[in-house]
Design a protein around this motif. Structure first.
Motif, mmCIF file in Angstrom:
data_model
loop_
_atom_site.group_PDB
_atom_site.id
_atom_site.type_symbol
_atom_site.label_atom_id
_atom_site.label_comp_id
_atom_site.label_asym_id
_atom_site.label_seq_id
_atom_site.Cartn_x
_atom_site.Cartn_y
_atom_site.Cartn_z
ATOM 1 N N THR A 106 24.048 38.356 85.007
ATOM 2 C CA THR A 106 25.015 38.765 84.022
ATOM 3 C C THR A 106 25.843 37.402 83.365
ATOM 4 O O THR A 106 26.007 37.311 82.261
ATOM 5 C CB THR A 106 25.954 39.671 84.404
ATOM 6 N N ALA A 107 26.174 36.625 84.490
ATOM 7 C CA ALA A 107 26.972 35.538 84.261
ATOM 8 C C ALA A 107 26.128 34.247 83.761
ATOM 9 O O ALA A 107 26.738 33.298 83.187
ATOM 10 C CB ALA A 107 27.606 35.017 85.501
ATOM 11 N N ALA A 108 24.709 34.331 84.002
ATOM 12 C CA ALA A 108 24.010 33.177 83.554
ATOM 13 C C ALA A 108 23.436 33.253 82.028
ATOM 14 O O ALA A 108 22.816 32.399 81.910
ATOM 15 C CB ALA A 108 22.763 33.159 84.540
ATOM 16 N N ASP A 109 23.893 34.462 81.215
ATOM 17 C CA ASP A 109 23.058 34.571 80.099
ATOM 18 C C ASP A 109 23.461 33.493 79.066
ATOM 19 O O ASP A 109 22.628 33.391 78.066
ATOM 20 C CB ASP A 109 23.523 35.918 79.487
ATOM 21 N N VAL A 110 24.582 32.837 79.155
ATOM 22 C CA VAL A 110 24.878 31.896 78.317
ATOM 23 C C VAL A 110 24.523 30.542 78.923
ATOM 24 O O VAL A 110 25.208 29.571 78.256
ATOM 25 C CB VAL A 110 26.591 31.995 78.097
ATOM 26 N N TRP A 111 24.293 30.344 80.213
ATOM 27 C CA TRP A 111 23.970 28.894 80.745
ATOM 28 C C TRP A 111 22.562 28.690 80.704
ATOM 29 O O TRP A 111 22.221 27.731 81.379
ATOM 30 C CB TRP A 111 24.639 29.003 81.922
ATOM 31 N N TYR A 112 21.586 29.275 80.174
ATOM 32 C CA TYR A 112 20.310 29.306 80.498
ATOM 33 C C TYR A 112 19.706 27.663 79.708
ATOM 34 O O TYR A 112 18.609 27.249 80.164
ATOM 35 C CB TYR A 112 19.548 30.171 79.898
ATOM 36 N N GLN A 113 20.603 27.067 78.928
ATOM 37 C CA GLN A 113 19.945 25.906 78.352
ATOM 38 C C GLN A 113 20.737 24.891 78.959
ATOM 39 O O GLN A 113 20.162 23.789 79.549
ATOM 40 C CB GLN A 113 20.471 25.860 76.668
ATOM 41 N N ALA A 114 21.971 24.880 79.254
ATOM 42 C CA ALA A 114 22.953 23.751 79.961
ATOM 43 C C ALA A 114 22.616 23.817 81.524
ATOM 44 O O ALA A 114 22.390 22.626 82.183
ATOM 45 C CB ALA A 114 24.250 24.098 79.855
#
Length: 370
Positions: free
Chosen positions: A272-280
């Motif tokens: 849930t917390a990683a869905d916005v960090w998959y690129q960085a």
């Protein structure tokens, strides 16, 4: 097996069968399946890692809840400093974005939550399903109808929607792992109850169960001594397949925000917390997703192997050929030439039997008289 089973055995029959023969056959069939053994090894390693999570994090010198703001680049929005998410000697798999919490520690502690919730929910499902299924099969008509309709209602309820509704209204003071376990276990027991009821109905008509009933045993004793051993194989098989399903359900509930809450680590909550960090920070997404994939795949393969090992017909079905059994007891395939010759012989015999000079014709009777 028991006194009632021994009562229906013929007097001259040797019933001295080793008690562990069933277990030996099960292990022999399971060892013959290399995929199931490999999956069992993976599952054992995952369980060992989950149990040894405090020891492993102590060796690393980290814990799953401590923040490390010095390892975060605030100018870039909280991305970990260094390559591979800040992985190194102090943080074996790197740190979380924004918080700096150790990824390895959260991953191994998340295994404890995900596996623990799935196994506990499976135990609740099996306990309720076996109780309801046996009671429905052994009860009178009214009890059977009542429990069967209740089971139908449970089966028709959508698991995810009901879980979302129940978890959303429960106060946050209730421990979330315990709550998720109870919700999954209390909603998803219908299928195993149907399986147990059908199997119990087929078992209670056998001779040794009838002998136990004629011996004066009550229903509770018959269920415990005669029926439950016969239900072990289908129940264990279905339970082995329920564990990966429950892991996926727990991860989905945590991913939707109604499951395990932070700072308690869970693989679904990490996703849930990683869905916005998959690129960085791709490792923040790939590590829990990979752990979930490997765990569910290994448990599914192992459950299928258990099903095949507990089903004595599974191996025999694979060995069944299309050959014909001859008089010596050997099975062989009939060639095309042999089959044609046999057909010609049958036709010749039929023609000779129907010819005027056959033994059953009037002419043959006259010749025999002369």
């Amino acid at each position: 097996m028991s006194e009632a089973r021994a009562a229906v055995e013929p007097a001259g029959t040797d019933t001295t069968v080793p008690a562990a023969s069933g277990a030996h056959q099960f292990w022999r069939r399971l060892r013959a399946q290399r995929a199931a053994l490999a999956a069992a090894t993976v599952v054992a390693l995952l369980v060992l890692v989950a149990l040894a999570a405090p020891l492993l994090t102590a060796l690393e010198g980290q814990d799953p809840t401590s923040y490390h703001p010095a390892l975060i680049d605030s100018a870039r929005g909280g991305v970990p400093i260094g390559s591979f998410g800040g992985a190194g000697a102090d943080h074996w798999l790197g740190v979380e974005p924004q918080t700096g919490r150790d990824l390895f520690a959260r991953l191994v502690y998340g295994a404890r939550v995900s596996l623990g919730v799935a196994l506990a929910a499976t135990v609740v499902q099996v306990a309720i399903g076996v109780t309801v299924g046996v009671a429905s099969a052994l009860g009178n008509r009214w009890v059977d109808q009542l429990l069967s309709r209740a089971t139908d209602i449970i089966v028709s309820m959508p698991l995810m929607i009901m879980s979302l509704a129940l978890l959303a209204i429960v106060p946050s003071s209730v421990p979330r792992p315990v709550l998720v376990t109870l919700v999954i276990g209390l909603i998803a027991w219908g299928n195993i109850a149907k399986i147990v009821r059908a199997q119990t109905l087929s078992l209670k008509g056998l001779d040794y169960v009838s002998a136990a009933r004629l011996s004066g045993w009550n229903t509770w004793r018959i269920a415990c001594r005669e029926l439950l051993p016969g239900l072990a194989a289908p129940v264990i098989t279905y339970a082995a397949l329920l564990v990966p399903i429950n892991i996926s359900v727990e991860a989905a509930l945590s991913f939707l925000g109604v499951g395990v809450k932070p700072p308690t680590p869970s693989w679904g909550q990490m996703l849930t917390a990683a869905d916005v960090w998959y690129q960085a920070a791709p490792q923040y997404l790939l590590l829990p997703a990979g752990a979930l994939f490997v765990t569910v795949l290994a448990l599914t393969v192992f459950g299928d192997g258990v099903r095949a090992a507990l089903d004595p017909r599974a191996a025999s079905r694979l060995r069944i050929g299309t050959g014909r059994r001859d008089k010596t007891g050997k099975t062989g395939k009939t060639s095309g030439a042999d089959k044609a010759a046999a057909d010609r012989g049958a036709d010749t015999a039929g023609n000779s039997a129907g010819s005027p000079n056959s033994a059953g014709s009037p002419n043959s009777d006259k010749e025999a008289t002369v």
